[in-house]
Write an enzyme that holds these catalytic residues in place. Structure first.
Site, PDB file in Angstrom:
ATOM      1  N   ARG A 136      13.523  -4.851   4.069  1.00 30.02           N
ATOM      2  CA  ARG A 136      12.057  -4.147   4.383  1.00 30.02           C
ATOM      3  C   ARG A 136      11.450  -4.860   5.414  1.00 30.02           C
ATOM      4  O   ARG A 136      10.999  -3.323   6.360  1.00 30.02           O
ATOM      5  CB  ARG A 136      11.806  -3.594   3.272  1.00 30.02           C
ATOM      6  CG  ARG A 136      10.610  -2.884   3.155  1.00 30.02           C
ATOM      7  CD  ARG A 136      10.022  -2.202   1.931  1.00 30.02           C
ATOM      8  NE  ARG A 136       9.741  -2.851   1.278  1.00 30.02           N
ATOM      9  CZ  ARG A 136       8.676  -3.230  -0.037  1.00 30.02           C
ATOM     10  NH1 ARG A 136       8.969  -2.477  -0.337  1.00 30.02           N
ATOM     11  NH2 ARG A 136       8.088  -4.097  -0.559  1.00 30.02           N
ATOM     12  N   LYS A 189       6.005  -0.702   5.316  1.00 28.81           N
ATOM     13  CA  LYS A 189       4.547  -1.557   4.863  1.00 28.81           C
ATOM     14  C   LYS A 189       4.167  -2.143   5.527  1.00 28.81           C
ATOM     15  O   LYS A 189       4.178  -3.418   5.970  1.00 28.81           O
ATOM     16  CB  LYS A 189       4.811  -2.324   3.668  1.00 28.81           C
ATOM     17  CG  LYS A 189       4.374  -3.207   2.204  1.00 28.81           C
ATOM     18  CD  LYS A 189       5.144  -3.224   1.278  1.00 28.81           C
ATOM     19  CE  LYS A 189       4.564  -4.175   0.773  1.00 28.81           C
ATOM     20  NZ  LYS A 189       3.539  -2.560  -0.190  1.00 28.81           N
ATOM     21  N   GLU A 235       2.542   9.458  -3.747  1.00 24.19           N
ATOM     22  CA  GLU A 235       2.754   7.730  -4.873  1.00 24.19           C
ATOM     23  C   GLU A 235       1.388   7.584  -4.987  1.00 24.19           C
ATOM     24  O   GLU A 235       0.258   8.367  -4.878  1.00 24.19           O
ATOM     25  CB  GLU A 235       3.258   6.626  -3.685  1.00 24.19           C
ATOM     26  CG  GLU A 235       2.480   6.632  -2.482  1.00 24.19           C
ATOM     27  CD  GLU A 235       3.693   5.506  -2.237  1.00 24.19           C
ATOM     28  OE1 GLU A 235       3.611   4.388  -1.989  1.00 24.19           O
ATOM     29  OE2 GLU A 235       4.245   5.566  -0.156  1.00 24.19           O
TER      30      GLU A 235
HETATM   31  C1  COI Z   1       3.028  -4.634  -4.356  1.00 22.65           C
HETATM   32  O1  COI Z   1       2.954  -4.005  -5.376  1.00 22.65           O
HETATM   33  O2  COI Z   1       3.726  -6.191  -4.183  1.00 22.65           O
HETATM   34  C2  COI Z   1       2.487  -4.380  -2.826  1.00 22.65           C
HETATM   35  O3  COI Z   1       2.194  -5.300  -2.131  1.00 22.65           O
HETATM   36  C3  COI Z   1       1.370  -4.125  -2.987  1.00 22.65           C
HETATM   37  C4  COI Z   1       0.026  -4.095  -3.806  1.00 22.65           C
HETATM   38  C5  COI Z   1      -0.892  -2.787  -3.060  1.00 22.65           C
HETATM   39  C6  COI Z   1      -0.521  -5.658  -4.187  1.00 22.65           C
END
Ligand code: COI
Length: 351
Positions: free
Chosen positions: A96, A194, A230
């Site tokens: 990803r 991301k 989401e």
């Molecule tokens: C995760 O769930 O690992 C994320 O990167 C989300 C983040 C908002 C803590």
């Protein structure tokens, strides 16, 4: 100034707070990983550095500081009942991150380099991995454009680094709110990558949601303002009256690894009907018998109330449902090697 980490580097004398439970916050551990990319040499091998007091020196004109070339990942290691340390789906995070890098014109990191980095960080900080069922070891791989730019252009130098933290519960509340005039991502935008910017854009809706007594905002799509996307940092699921497990289709949402794990377990282990499609807020409010959100940090938490257009709607009877609990138990057991891992998701880290 960064100091290479050696096995002789002292472990921190800090009390990790094993017995108090962990929140979800940063703390300096023993070692972190860093690798550089330059146009001449590509990705260097990377290595561990001492983390105490470590910081990065960046040019004022580093791309990340004004044009935002920044992507990241989140993954977890756990300690099993037998005191082994196991990592969940690191290869999928590596893939990803390559997809996110492509979207932001950053140099994709080889999957093996990513896996070496996260394994090394867990190994070097293994004393910080919480005990069995006491929490997790959360890893944060980050890639930033450090090369100097003035006009809008990709950087010519990059850093990839990984740090870890013992971690406890993230989020956990069960009330979410659909805010009017707050979208997370647009069609053909960066929603599926991301990128740091996606999260920066969520800070204001998240703050408003929290001030109003909800755990987070639940975003609708930017085109119709009708289909669920989401939360700020978690994917959304609903179970409908006919038993179908539905989650919003990919496109402008994060392709969550926990999302994929939930779909896989539901379909292949439980034999449930799972569907990825457009899911309207009205369908969820009228037809859902359960709803929940999932993420690496958030794991899996039931949604019992959704506020839409100023009204709190309970999901079914407003209580957490049995199927979300069953999924959570299965995922937890697979991650801890207490249930067969048919997909080769879990890798042991040798210390
Ligand atoms: C995760 O769930 O690992 C994320 O990167 C989300 C983040 C908002 C803590």
């Amino acid at each position: 100034m960064l100091k290479p980490f050696t096995n002789q580097s002292p472990c921190l004398p800090q009390d990790p707070g094993w017995d108090d439970g962990f929140g979800f916050g940063y703390r300096e551990l023993d070692a972190f990983w860093l690798a550089r990319w330059t146009q001449e040499s590509g990705w260097e091998a990377g290595r561990l550095y001492e983390q105490q007091g470590a910081s990065l020196e960046l040019s004022l004109a580093a791309n990340v500081l004004h044009y935002g070339q920044a992507i990241f990942e989140g993954l977890k290691a756990h300690r099993t009942r037998e005191d082994k340390i196991v990592l969940f789906r690191a290869i999928d995070n590596a893939r990803r991150m390559r997809a996110s890098a492509a979207r932001l014109v950053m140099p994709p990191l080889p999957v093996d380099d990513f896996v070496t980095a996260v394994h090394s960080v867990v190994r070097a900080n293994h004393k910080w991995v919480p005990g069995y069922q006491k929490g997790s070891f959360y890893l944060r791989p980050v890639m930033i454009g450090t090369g100097q730019v003035l006009g809008v252009a990709p950087a010519q130098e990059y850093l990839f680094y990984v740090f870890g933290c013992p971690a406890g519960q993230y989020m956990g509340g069960s009330r979410v709110i659909v805010l009017s005039a707050a979208h997370r991502a647009a069609p053909y935008g960066t929603g599926a990558a991301k990128t740091a910017g996606n999260y920066a854009g969520c800070l204001r809706p998240q703050k408003i949601a929290k001030e109003m007594g909800y755990v987070d905002a639940l975003y609708l799509d930017a085109r119709d303002d009708f289909y669920i996307e989401e939360l700020s940092g978690a994917n959304f699921f609903a179970i409908l009256h006919d038993g179908t497990l539905v989650t919003p289709e990919l496109g402008s949402i994060l392709p969550g690894i926990t999302r994929d794990s939930v779909l896989t377990v539901a379909r292949e282990l439980f034999g449930w009907l799972t569907v990825e499609r457009r899911l309207s807020i009205e369908e969820v409010l009228s037809d859902a018998v359960e709803a929940f959100y999932v993420g690496t940090a958030a794991v899996l938490s039931p949604v019992t109330t959704i506020n839409y257009r100023g009204i709190d709607y309970p999901i079914a009877d407003g209580e957490p449902g049995p199927r979300a609990e069953r999924l959570l138990q299965a995922l937890t057991a697979i991650r801890l090697q207490e249930q067969p891992d048919h997909w080769d998701w879990v890798k042991e880290i040798t210390i």
